[in-house]
Motif scaffolding. Structure first.
Motif, PDB file in Angstrom:
ATOM      1  N   PRO A 138     -38.640  -7.170   3.676  1.00  7.78           N
ATOM      2  CA  PRO A 138     -38.388  -5.868   3.032  1.00  7.78           C
ATOM      3  C   PRO A 138     -37.432  -5.021   3.863  1.00  7.78           C
ATOM      4  O   PRO A 138     -37.581  -4.927   5.081  1.00  7.78           O
ATOM      5  N   ILE A 139     -36.452  -4.434   3.207  1.00  2.00           N
ATOM      6  CA  ILE A 139     -35.497  -3.548   3.876  1.00  2.00           C
ATOM      7  C   ILE A 139     -35.458  -2.212   3.142  1.00  2.00           C
ATOM      8  O   ILE A 139     -35.872  -2.113   1.980  1.00  2.00           O
ATOM      9  N   HIS A 140     -34.941  -1.207   3.817  1.00  2.67           N
ATOM     10  CA  HIS A 140     -34.877   0.134   3.247  1.00  2.67           C
ATOM     11  C   HIS A 140     -33.499   0.729   3.527  1.00  2.67           C
ATOM     12  O   HIS A 140     -32.954   0.572   4.620  1.00  2.67           O
ATOM     13  N   GLY A 141     -32.956   1.405   2.520  1.00  4.82           N
ATOM     14  CA  GLY A 141     -31.654   2.033   2.678  1.00  4.82           C
ATOM     15  C   GLY A 141     -31.754   3.362   3.401  1.00  4.82           C
ATOM     16  O   GLY A 141     -32.710   4.127   3.203  1.00  4.82           O
ATOM     17  N   ARG A 142     -30.792   3.635   4.245  1.00  2.90           N
ATOM     18  CA  ARG A 142     -30.742   4.917   4.947  1.00  2.90           C
ATOM     19  C   ARG A 142     -29.987   5.946   4.106  1.00  2.90           C
ATOM     20  O   ARG A 142     -29.197   5.594   3.225  1.00  2.90           O
ATOM     21  N   TYR A 143     -30.228   7.207   4.408  1.00  2.98           N
ATOM     22  CA  TYR A 143     -29.456   8.269   3.770  1.00  2.98           C
ATOM     23  C   TYR A 143     -28.053   8.277   4.371  1.00  2.98           C
ATOM     24  O   TYR A 143     -27.883   8.135   5.576  1.00  2.98           O
ATOM     25  N   HIS A 144     -27.063   8.457   3.522  1.00  2.75           N
ATOM     26  CA  HIS A 144     -25.675   8.454   3.950  1.00  2.75           C
ATOM     27  C   HIS A 144     -25.070   9.858   3.808  1.00  2.75           C
ATOM     28  O   HIS A 144     -25.604  10.722   3.108  1.00  2.75           O
ATOM     29  N   GLU A 145     -23.958  10.052   4.470  1.00  7.78           N
ATOM     30  CA  GLU A 145     -23.269  11.333   4.377  1.00  7.78           C
ATOM     31  C   GLU A 145     -22.821  11.594   2.937  1.00  7.78           C
ATOM     32  O   GLU A 145     -22.441  10.663   2.220  1.00  7.78           O
ATOM     33  N   PRO A 146     -22.861  12.843   2.499  1.00 15.19           N
ATOM     34  CA  PRO A 146     -22.430  13.137   1.124  1.00 15.19           C
ATOM     35  C   PRO A 146     -20.935  12.861   0.938  1.00 15.19           C
ATOM     36  O   PRO A 146     -20.160  12.913   1.885  1.00 15.19           O
ATOM     37  N   SER A 147     -20.576  12.563  -0.290  1.00 15.00           N
ATOM     38  CA  SER A 147     -19.178  12.275  -0.615  1.00 15.00           C
ATOM     39  C   SER A 147     -18.481  13.541  -1.100  1.00 15.00           C
ATOM     40  O   SER A 147     -19.041  14.311  -1.891  1.00 15.00           O
ATOM     41  N   PHE A 148     -17.256  13.728  -0.638  1.00 15.51           N
ATOM     42  CA  PHE A 148     -16.462  14.886  -1.061  1.00 15.51           C
ATOM     43  C   PHE A 148     -15.329  14.473  -2.002  1.00 15.51           C
ATOM     44  O   PHE A 148     -14.445  15.274  -2.293  1.00 15.51           O
ATOM     45  N   VAL A 149     -15.367  13.230  -2.469  1.00 18.12           N
ATOM     46  CA  VAL A 149     -14.310  12.730  -3.364  1.00 18.12           C
ATOM     47  C   VAL A 149     -14.899  12.279  -4.699  1.00 18.12           C
ATOM     48  O   VAL A 149     -14.254  11.534  -5.436  1.00 18.12           O
ATOM     49  N   GLY A 150     -16.113  12.700  -4.986  1.00 16.01           N
ATOM     50  CA  GLY A 150     -16.698  12.406  -6.282  1.00 16.01           C
ATOM     51  C   GLY A 150     -17.445  11.091  -6.375  1.00 16.01           C
ATOM     52  O   GLY A 150     -17.914  10.725  -7.463  1.00 16.01           O
ATOM     53  N   GLU A 151     -17.585  10.353  -5.283  1.00 18.25           N
ATOM     54  CA  GLU A 151     -18.321   9.085  -5.331  1.00 18.25           C
ATOM     55  C   GLU A 151     -19.827   9.354  -5.346  1.00 18.25           C
ATOM     56  O   GLU A 151     -20.320  10.216  -4.620  1.00 18.25           O
ATOM     57  N   THR A 152     -20.522   8.592  -6.176  1.00 23.53           N
ATOM     58  CA  THR A 152     -21.975   8.766  -6.290  1.00 23.53           C
ATOM     59  C   THR A 152     -22.758   7.654  -5.604  1.00 23.53           C
ATOM     60  O   THR A 152     -23.978   7.770  -5.445  1.00 23.53           O
ATOM     61  N   PHE A 153     -22.064   6.566  -5.209  1.00 20.92           N
ATOM     62  CA  PHE A 153     -22.721   5.459  -4.523  1.00 20.92           C
ATOM     63  C   PHE A 153     -21.861   5.007  -3.348  1.00 20.92           C
ATOM     64  O   PHE A 153     -20.636   5.163  -3.357  1.00 20.92           O
ATOM     65  N   THR A 154     -22.532   4.452  -2.353  1.00 16.91           N
ATOM     66  CA  THR A 154     -21.832   3.837  -1.226  1.00 16.91           C
ATOM     67  C   THR A 154     -22.324   2.403  -1.069  1.00 16.91           C
ATOM     68  O   THR A 154     -23.483   2.094  -1.369  1.00 16.91           O
ATOM     69  N   SER A 155     -21.445   1.536  -0.616  1.00 14.20           N
ATOM     70  CA  SER A 155     -21.778   0.118  -0.497  1.00 14.20           C
ATOM     71  C   SER A 155     -22.102  -0.247   0.945  1.00 14.20           C
ATOM     72  O   SER A 155     -21.448   0.219   1.876  1.00 14.20           O
ATOM     73  N   VAL A 156     -23.093  -1.091   1.103  1.00 14.05           N
ATOM     74  CA  VAL A 156     -23.486  -1.631   2.402  1.00 14.05           C
ATOM     75  C   VAL A 156     -23.467  -3.145   2.283  1.00 14.05           C
ATOM     76  O   VAL A 156     -24.140  -3.708   1.412  1.00 14.05           O
ATOM     77  N   GLU A 157     -22.690  -3.798   3.127  1.00 12.78           N
ATOM     78  CA  GLU A 157     -22.591  -5.254   3.076  1.00 12.78           C
ATOM     79  C   GLU A 157     -23.573  -5.889   4.059  1.00 12.78           C
ATOM     80  O   GLU A 157     -23.594  -5.546   5.241  1.00 12.78           O
ATOM     81  N   ILE A 158     -24.370  -6.815   3.544  1.00 12.05           N
ATOM     82  CA  ILE A 158     -25.379  -7.498   4.347  1.00 12.05           C
ATOM     83  C   ILE A 158     -24.997  -8.963   4.463  1.00 12.05           C
ATOM     84  O   ILE A 158     -24.848  -9.662   3.454  1.00 12.05           O
ATOM     85  N   GLU A 159     -24.812  -9.425   5.674  1.00  8.37           N
ATOM     86  CA  GLU A 159     -24.440 -10.808   5.933  1.00  8.37           C
ATOM     87  C   GLU A 159     -25.673 -11.718   5.883  1.00  8.37           C
ATOM     88  O   GLU A 159     -26.764 -11.313   6.293  1.00  8.37           O
ATOM     89  N   PRO A 160     -25.516 -12.944   5.397  1.00  7.08           N
ATOM     90  CA  PRO A 160     -26.621 -13.912   5.476  1.00  7.08           C
ATOM     91  C   PRO A 160     -26.962 -14.201   6.936  1.00  7.08           C
ATOM     92  O   PRO A 160     -26.112 -14.055   7.822  1.00  7.08           O
ATOM     93  N   PRO A 161     -28.175 -14.603   7.211  1.00  2.00           N
ATOM     94  CA  PRO A 161     -28.557 -14.873   8.601  1.00  2.00           C
ATOM     95  C   PRO A 161     -27.883 -16.122   9.147  1.00  2.00           C
ATOM     96  O   PRO A 161     -27.441 -16.997   8.393  1.00  2.00           O
ATOM     97  N   GLU A 162     -27.789 -16.192  10.454  1.00  2.70           N
ATOM     98  CA  GLU A 162     -27.249 -17.369  11.122  1.00  2.70           C
ATOM     99  C   GLU A 162     -28.390 -18.352  11.387  1.00  2.70           C
ATOM    100  O   GLU A 162     -29.471 -17.959  11.821  1.00  2.70           O
TER     101      GLU A 162
END
Length: 248
Positions: A137-161
């Motif tokens: 189980p993982i949990h998303g952190r709060y991110h800085e607000p967007s000043f360009v109208g974006e409502t979502f931010t992307s986080v890339e998660i790499e597969p494990p080694e």
């Protein structure tokens, strides 16, 4: 003369033992290299919102030896975190064990934290099956607000080694093109071992992108002003009520 003959025979026997031991070590190391080349790692992220689950599947080579140990090294970005207390309770109820490389800040926003590493042992005790599955189980952190109208931010998660280790292949030599890295031998983290790490290009998939909602930075002014106004009106109304009813 007899003493010299006995010494020569003892020396030849010792050399034969060392040569035989080296040949066995090279044989096991060659098998270890074959097993890691024939293994696949896949990852899927399920659920929505800030609370997700990462499902990891490891398909080992069908002829892998049951004594081989498996380690999943996961490098997590700063946009997500795992709850150590939640992991501890899950670990008690499941077969896999996990250790963290650092202390996890459960409250910090993404821009004030750093990434971290987890070491997952799918089969800490007993034999190793050819198919392994782990759900973290993982949990998303709060991110800085967007000043360009974006409502979502992307986080890339790499597969494990994927890392493999066996006590019959020590020390690790000539495992190219694979890398050798030091990592805890077990989840008890009492000693380190040399593990063979699978090459990145042999992974079945690339990073998985997860989206988390962010606030609208352009609304900071109106929201703060409105909050302050409502607070002042409530204070005035409360003070008037207390004065009329002589509560103070």
């Amino acid at each position: 003369m007899y003493f010299v003959l006995v010494s020569v025979l003892a020396c030849l026997a010792s050399c034969h033992c060392f040569i035989e031991r080296d040949e066995k070590n090279e044989n096991h190391c060659g098998l270890l290299q074959h097993w890691i080349e024939s293994s696949l790692v896949s990852m899927e992220i399920i659920k929505r919102g800030f609370h997700r689950e990462v499902e990891i599947t490891v398909e080992l080579s069908p002829d892998v030896h049951s004594a081989v140990r498996v380690l999943l090294l996961h490098r997590w970005p700063r946009g997500v975190y795992v709850d150590p207390y939640q992991l501890a309770s899950l670990s008690d109820l499941s077969d896999w064990k996990i250790i963290l490389d650092s202390t996890i800040d459960l409250e910090g926003p993404a821009h004030k934290t750093t990434g971290f590493v987890t070491f997952v042992y799918p089969t800490p005790d007993g034999t190793t099956p050819t198919l392994l599955k782990v759900t973290i189980p993982i949990h998303g952190r709060y991110h800085e607000p967007s000043f360009v109208g974006e409502t979502f931010t992307s986080v890339e998660i790499e597969p494990p080694e994927l890392l493999l280790w066996t006590e019959k292949c020590v020390p690790l030599n000539n495992v190219e093109p694979h890398d050798v890295m030091e990592a805890p031998c077990t989840h008890h983290n009492s000693s380190s071992c040399q593990w063979v790490k699978q090459q990145h290009q042999q992974k079945e998939q690339g990073p998985v992108s997860v989206q988390f909602p962010v606030g609208d930075g352009s609304l900071c002014g109106p929201v703060c002003g409105g909050t302050l106004l409502v607070t002042m009106l409530c204070c005035v109304a409360l003070s008037k009520h207390m004065w009329e009813h002589r509560i103070i």
